[in-house]
Design an enzyme around this catalytic site. Structure first.
Site, PDB file in Angstrom:
ATOM      1  N   ARG A 125       0.866  -1.182   0.000  1.00  0.00           N
ATOM      2  CA  ARG A 125       0.000   0.000   0.000  1.00  0.00           C
ATOM      3  C   ARG A 125       0.899   1.227   0.000  1.00  0.00           C
ATOM      4  NH1 ARG A 125      -2.626   0.438   5.098  1.00  0.00           N
ATOM      5  NH2 ARG A 125      -1.180   2.143   5.387  1.00  0.00           N
ATOM      6  N   GLU A 144       5.058   6.869   2.411  1.00  0.00           N
ATOM      7  CA  GLU A 144       5.870   5.644   2.448  1.00  0.00           C
ATOM      8  C   GLU A 144       5.132   4.583   1.658  1.00  0.00           C
ATOM      9  OE1 GLU A 144       5.953   3.187   5.859  1.00  0.00           O
ATOM     10  OE2 GLU A 144       3.873   3.578   6.402  1.00  0.00           O
ATOM     11  N   ASN A 146       4.145   0.524   2.117  1.00  0.00           N
ATOM     12  CA  ASN A 146       4.109  -0.585   3.071  1.00  0.00           C
ATOM     13  C   ASN A 146       4.150  -1.885   2.287  1.00  0.00           C
ATOM     14  OD1 ASN A 146       3.313   1.000   5.648  1.00  0.00           O
ATOM     15  ND2 ASN A 146       1.888   1.699   4.071  1.00  0.00           N
ATOM     16  N   SER A 151      -2.662  -2.911   6.029  1.00  0.00           N
ATOM     17  CA  SER A 151      -3.978  -3.299   6.544  1.00  0.00           C
ATOM     18  C   SER A 151      -5.107  -2.373   6.085  1.00  0.00           C
ATOM     19  CB  SER A 151      -3.929  -3.358   8.074  1.00  0.00           C
ATOM     20  OG  SER A 151      -3.530  -2.118   8.578  1.00  0.00           O
ATOM     21  N   LYS A 305      12.453   2.374   5.364  1.00  0.00           N
ATOM     22  CA  LYS A 305      12.580   3.819   5.158  1.00  0.00           C
ATOM     23  C   LYS A 305      13.918   4.152   4.494  1.00  0.00           C
ATOM     24  CE  LYS A 305       8.823   4.806   7.826  1.00  0.00           C
ATOM     25  NZ  LYS A 305       8.082   3.525   7.859  1.00  0.00           N
ATOM     26  N   LYS A 364      12.712   9.956  10.804  1.00  0.00           N
ATOM     27  CA  LYS A 364      12.092   8.624  10.807  1.00  0.00           C
ATOM     28  C   LYS A 364      13.090   7.513  11.095  1.00  0.00           C
ATOM     29  CE  LYS A 364       8.435   9.568   7.462  1.00  0.00           C
ATOM     30  NZ  LYS A 364       7.649   8.949   6.379  1.00  0.00           N
ATOM     31  N   GLU A 368       7.932   0.454  11.498  1.00  0.00           N
ATOM     32  CA  GLU A 368       6.608   0.491  10.880  1.00  0.00           C
ATOM     33  C   GLU A 368       5.552   0.585  11.974  1.00  0.00           C
ATOM     34  OE1 GLU A 368       6.237   0.499   7.583  1.00  0.00           O
ATOM     35  OE2 GLU A 368       8.403   0.377   7.386  1.00  0.00           O
ATOM     36  N   GLY A 369       4.344   0.881  11.557  1.00  0.00           N
ATOM     37  CA  GLY A 369       3.219   0.748  12.470  1.00  0.00           C
ATOM     38  C   GLY A 369       2.776   2.031  13.150  1.00  0.00           C
ATOM     39  N   ARG A 450      -7.510   7.560   5.138  1.00  0.00           N
ATOM     40  CA  ARG A 450      -7.500   7.663   6.604  1.00  0.00           C
ATOM     41  C   ARG A 450      -7.381   9.125   6.977  1.00  0.00           C
ATOM     42  NH1 ARG A 450      -2.442   4.264   8.014  1.00  0.00           N
ATOM     43  NH2 ARG A 450      -1.822   5.336   6.108  1.00  0.00           N
TER      44      ARG A 450
HETATM   45  P1  ADP Z   1       4.856   4.120   9.681  1.00  0.00           P
HETATM   46  O1  ADP Z   1       5.658   3.065   9.013  1.00  0.00           O
HETATM   47  O2  ADP Z   1       5.072   4.191  11.140  1.00  0.00           O
HETATM   48  O3  ADP Z   1       3.427   4.092   9.272  1.00  0.00           O
HETATM   49  P2  ADP Z   1       5.010   6.571   8.142  1.00  0.00           P
HETATM   50  O4  ADP Z   1       6.145   6.972   7.304  1.00  0.00           O
HETATM   51  O5  ADP Z   1       3.786   6.136   7.436  1.00  0.00           O
HETATM   52  O6  ADP Z   1       5.524   5.463   9.152  1.00  0.00           O
HETATM   53  O7  ADP Z   1       4.644   7.751   9.120  1.00  0.00           O
HETATM   54  C1  ADP Z   1       3.608   7.645  10.065  1.00  0.00           C
HETATM   55  C2  ADP Z   1       2.692   8.852   9.993  1.00  0.00           C
HETATM   56  O8  ADP Z   1       3.453  10.052  10.183  1.00  0.00           O
HETATM   57  C3  ADP Z   1       2.030   9.031   8.653  1.00  0.00           C
HETATM   58  O9  ADP Z   1       0.827   8.306   8.601  1.00  0.00           O
HETATM   59  C4  ADP Z   1       1.817  10.530   8.586  1.00  0.00           C
HETATM   60  O10 ADP Z   1       0.641  10.885   9.284  1.00  0.00           O
HETATM   61  C5  ADP Z   1       3.005  11.081   9.341  1.00  0.00           C
HETATM   62  N1  ADP Z   1       4.086  11.435   8.406  1.00  0.00           N
HETATM   63  C6  ADP Z   1       5.042  10.612   7.936  1.00  0.00           C
HETATM   64  N2  ADP Z   1       5.855  11.243   7.077  1.00  0.00           N
HETATM   65  C7  ADP Z   1       5.416  12.504   6.999  1.00  0.00           C
HETATM   66  C8  ADP Z   1       5.837  13.664   6.282  1.00  0.00           C
HETATM   67  N3  ADP Z   1       6.891  13.628   5.485  1.00  0.00           N
HETATM   68  N4  ADP Z   1       5.131  14.799   6.443  1.00  0.00           N
HETATM   69  C9  ADP Z   1       4.067  14.844   7.271  1.00  0.00           C
HETATM   70  N5  ADP Z   1       3.613  13.804   7.978  1.00  0.00           N
HETATM   71  C10 ADP Z   1       4.274  12.640   7.855  1.00  0.00           C
HETATM   72 MG    MG Z   2       2.569   4.588   7.511  1.00  0.00          MG
END
Ligand code: ADP
Ligand code: MG
Length: 474
Positions: A125, A144, A146, A151, A305, A364, A368-369, A450
């Site tokens: 996803r 990102e 996944n 899910s 990442k 970051k 994940e998660g 979401r």
């Molecule tokens: P995870 O693997 O924990 O889901 P993500 O990269 O999806 O990691 O980041 C988790 C959440 O953080 C995202 O759902 C988003 O709401 C926020 N986020 C992540 N990257 C960014 C970004 N570059 N700018 C703004 N919000 C972000």
């Molecule tokens: Mg995410």
């Protein structure tokens, strides 16, 4: 993006009535989750959190996200087969991150033994936000991708009906009819079914590898049902069941309790907390087997990442997808700024920039998660502490995406009803199947929207921050 529901948002009686209808509709449609109090029993369940109203999504960006999904499928698949790229890219990370290092060790061991698996199934996803640039025009930017345990493809297949009902109750039948149908659970199941078929044993089963705590079981059951409907048997097992009852025969066929397994679909195994020594052994057993793993461990690593950051380096996409200039351009258009914190001058420079202006970035770790990223003052403090230590290479830096908020009601069981300023994240599900060198399926399988209140920087639906939504294209 102005929400098309401004007129009803503050009409409390109308909203109250719509909420009552919405909650019952969610229960009726099966937008369900087990409760925090009884996370492993279905005696007491409640609705999964969702927005009262669909959120506006620019149709051009929605189409762009769908149009690039097959490209991302090809890219992830190419990375998973590129041993040198993974080794080179993750070299600095595995020095300091034990979890990635352990995954990588299994990856290497399986390659050295020789892959027994010949059919490959990817379910991913790709998540995006709509960045509001200086010109005020929103742009699609990837958060990102996944590649393991992505899910909510199940529950989101059932939220459209809820939002249609809500809009009708609010006197917006015309708008209700414009909500797009969406059924990722079917698309995901078609991929699993294809992999099962190519594996080629009528009596073999599909194994969902599930967590110890299974609050989100109904999401998985949606996909499971689609498989049973196609007369494919599904079993649900945990790592510890595999440790106790899993075995390989002379041809590395995987057996659970004497039953041959054709496909292993992981809904677990993506965070360090999912593993103890036995679970790592179980993971190794699965990876060594001939069964189709969704994903195999190389594909899981392709979703880190650090890999995402490396892809943004000049020329990298061209090297990974030779002869596919258009796909490369579509993919690159979705990238936000991504920066390596590897030791060296470049890393020093970007670390200094982020410390000076932390609100421009997200820090970051390789996790994940949800709930792991660092923002603002916290980002500055952590980066200041680790700026001269190799520990910093376990993180990447990313430009912070700044979407335009809109107003909505986030419905959660036992929570007061209040209007919130919200932002949304769009995910597109990708499914592909490869047999040997040949791609036999490559699809976009549906979407997930979401939405969360702006005061939460991070976190998904499972983490209790975001809620399920439906895009209303504008
Ligand atoms: P995870 O693997 O924990 O889901 P993500 O990269 O999806 O990691 O980041 C988790 C959440 O953080 C995202 O759902 C988003 O709401 C926020 N986020 C992540 N990257 C960014 C970004 N570059 N700018 C703004 N919000 C972000
Ligand atoms: Mg995410």
């Amino acid at each position: 993006m102005a929400a098309p529901w401004e007129d009803v948002l503050r009409n409390k009686p109308a909203i109250q009535e719509a909420v009552t209808v919405a909650v019952d509709a969610a229960l009726l449609e099966g937008v369900l989750m087990r409760t925090e109090g009884e996370p492993n029993a279905s005696d007491v369940v409640n609705y999964a959190p969702f927005t009262l109203l669909p959120s506006a999504v620019p149709s051009a960006l929605f189409e762009q996200a769908y149009a690039v999904q097959q490209d991302f499928n090809l890219l992830v698949d190419a990375i998973s087969q590129n041993k040198e790229f993974l080794e080179h890219t993750l070299a600095s990370t595995i020095q300091v991150d034990d979890f990635t290092a352990q995954l990588f060790r299994i990856h290497k061991q399986v390659l050295e033994e020789g892959l027994a698996q010949s059919v490959f199934l990817g379910i991913n996803r790709s998540d995006y936000m709509f960045d509001c640039g200086v010109d005020g025009k929103p742009a699609l930017k990837q958060i990102e991708i996944n590649t393991i345990a992505a899910s909510f493809g199940g529950l989101t297949s059932r939220t459209v009906a809820v939002h249609r009902r809500v809009l009708k109750v609010l006197g917006k039948s015309e708008e209700a009819s414009r909500l797009l149908p969406n059924n990722p659970s079917k698309g995901l199941a078609l991929g699993i079914a294809k992999a099962w078929e190519l594996y080629g044993s009528q009596s073999a089963v599909v194994m969902f590898l599930v967590e110890e705590v299974q609050r989100n079981i109904f999401d998985q059951r949606c996909v499971e049902n689609e498989l049973w409907n196609r007369n494919i048997r599904v079993i649900r097992k945990r790592f510890r069941d595999v440790f106790e009852k899993g075995s390989l025969d002379y041809a590395k066929r995987l057996y659970m309790d004497g039953q041959e397994v054709a496909v292993v679909y992981y809904r677990e195994g993506y965070v360090p907390e999912n593993y103890n020594q036995q679970n790592w052994e179980a993971r190794l057993l699965l990876e060594r087997s001939r069964a189709v793993k969704c994903p195999d461990i190389a594909t899981q690593l392709a979703g880190t990442k650090k890999v995402q950051q490396e892809l943004s380096q000049p020329g990298m996409l061209e090297r990974l997808l030779p002869g596919r200039a258009e796909a490369v351009a579509r993919i690159r258009a979705t990238f936000a700024g991504l920066y390596s914190l590897d030791m060296g001058e470049e890393g020093d420079k970007i670390a200094a920039t982020a410390i000076a202006d932390p609100n421009r970035f997200v820090l970051k770790p390789q996790r994940e998660g949800g709930g792991n990223n660092l923002y603002g003052e916290e980002l500055r403090q952590v980066l200041e502490k680790i700026r001269d230590s190799p520990e910093r290479t376990s993180y990447i830096l990313m430009d912070k995406i700044k979407p335009q908020p809109s107003m909505n009601y986030l419905l959660r069981a036992h929570s007061p009803l209040e209007v919130s300023e919200c932002i949304s994240e769009l995910g597109i599900f990708g499914v592909y199947v490869r047999q040997g060198k040949e791609m036999v399926m490559n699809e976009a399988a549906g979407h997930l929207l979401r939405t969360k209140a702006i005061q939460h920087a991070d976190g998904g639906v499972a983490a209790g921050v975001a809620v399920l939504d439906t895009p209303y294209l504008v």
